[in-house]
Write an enzyme that holds these catalytic residues in place. Sequence first.
Site, short mmCIF file in Angstrom:
data_model
loop_
_atom_site.label_atom_id
_atom_site.label_comp_id
_atom_site.label_asym_id
_atom_site.label_seq_id
_atom_site.Cartn_x
_atom_site.Cartn_y
_atom_site.Cartn_z
N GLY A 191 63.97 67.99 -23.75
CA GLY A 191 63.36 68.23 -24.79
C GLY A 191 63.36 69.65 -25.53
N SER A 248 63.66 73.13 -27.16
CA SER A 248 63.25 74.90 -26.45
C SER A 248 62.00 74.57 -27.01
CB SER A 248 64.24 75.65 -27.72
OG SER A 248 64.18 77.03 -27.26
N ALA A 249 61.42 75.84 -25.87
CA ALA A 249 60.08 75.95 -26.40
C ALA A 249 59.29 75.00 -26.24
CB ALA A 249 59.83 76.85 -27.04
N SER A 250 59.78 73.53 -25.21
CA SER A 250 58.13 72.56 -25.44
C SER A 250 58.22 72.93 -23.89
CB SER A 250 59.75 71.67 -25.10
OG SER A 250 60.09 71.40 -24.02
N GLY A 251 58.03 73.46 -23.04
CA GLY A 251 58.05 74.31 -21.71
C GLY A 251 58.28 73.66 -20.50
N LYS A 252 59.86 72.92 -20.68
CA LYS A 252 60.62 72.49 -19.21
C LYS A 252 60.65 73.22 -18.74
CE LYS A 252 64.40 71.53 -22.24
NZ LYS A 252 63.98 72.39 -23.46
N SER A 253 61.29 74.72 -18.80
CA SER A 253 61.44 75.40 -17.24
C SER A 253 60.10 75.42 -17.13
CB SER A 253 61.88 77.00 -17.68
OG SER A 253 63.73 76.66 -18.14
N SER A 268 69.15 69.13 -23.63
CA SER A 268 70.34 67.22 -23.45
C SER A 268 69.34 66.69 -24.51
CB SER A 268 69.90 66.75 -21.80
OG SER A 268 68.64 66.98 -21.40
#
Length: 211
Positions: A31, A33-38, A105
């Site tokens: 997703g 950047s800043a989508s909340g993946k981490s 990715s």
Amino acid sequence: MATNITWHPSLSRHERNHLRGQRGFTIWLTGLSASGKSTVATALEQHLLHLGLSAYRLDGDNVRFGLNKDLGFSEKDRNENIRRIAEVAKLFADSATIVISSFISPYRADRQMARELHEQANTNSDDPIPFIEVFVDVPLAVAEQRDPKGLYKKARAGEIKDFTGITAPYEEPLDPQIRIRTHELSVEDCVAKITAWLYAQGLLSPTQKAI
């Protein structure tokens, strides 16, 4: 390419899975950047550990401090970044560990390559390595509004080149196994949705409950 090398067989994947009491697989979060993946990946890792499972998170920023510190953000370097991570994820999963990979990715071809690396490892194995693509589906406007690292602001100002969603493309998954929207669901709900899917697919045992 290296020559004069020989593959040395080890324990079978079935033996490792049986002895460790769990199955290894890769959960691949993609997703913007800043989508909340981490954030979701960290919470998911913690939840799986509370279930008594061996899980490990691979994070897009973290690997660039070590394994991939020689790579930039050109398309070529992004491709190599994902290739290396896919190989590492495959090794972890082969060891009967649940891998949670959290990377932008942005290219479909790279994510497909990661999936195919796992599928190729399944030849002549009774225990294949599942590859689960999770699309953290957040509109660009929401991600840009969050901007916790100030990267979108820098990209808009021309201070960052090849920034995904602004000056570089993001190719959304066409058919992800799981889709989560962190602007509509809490982190806990996102983890619950992923976990429910894993139970439904038989990748987690009903006997594995939080401790």
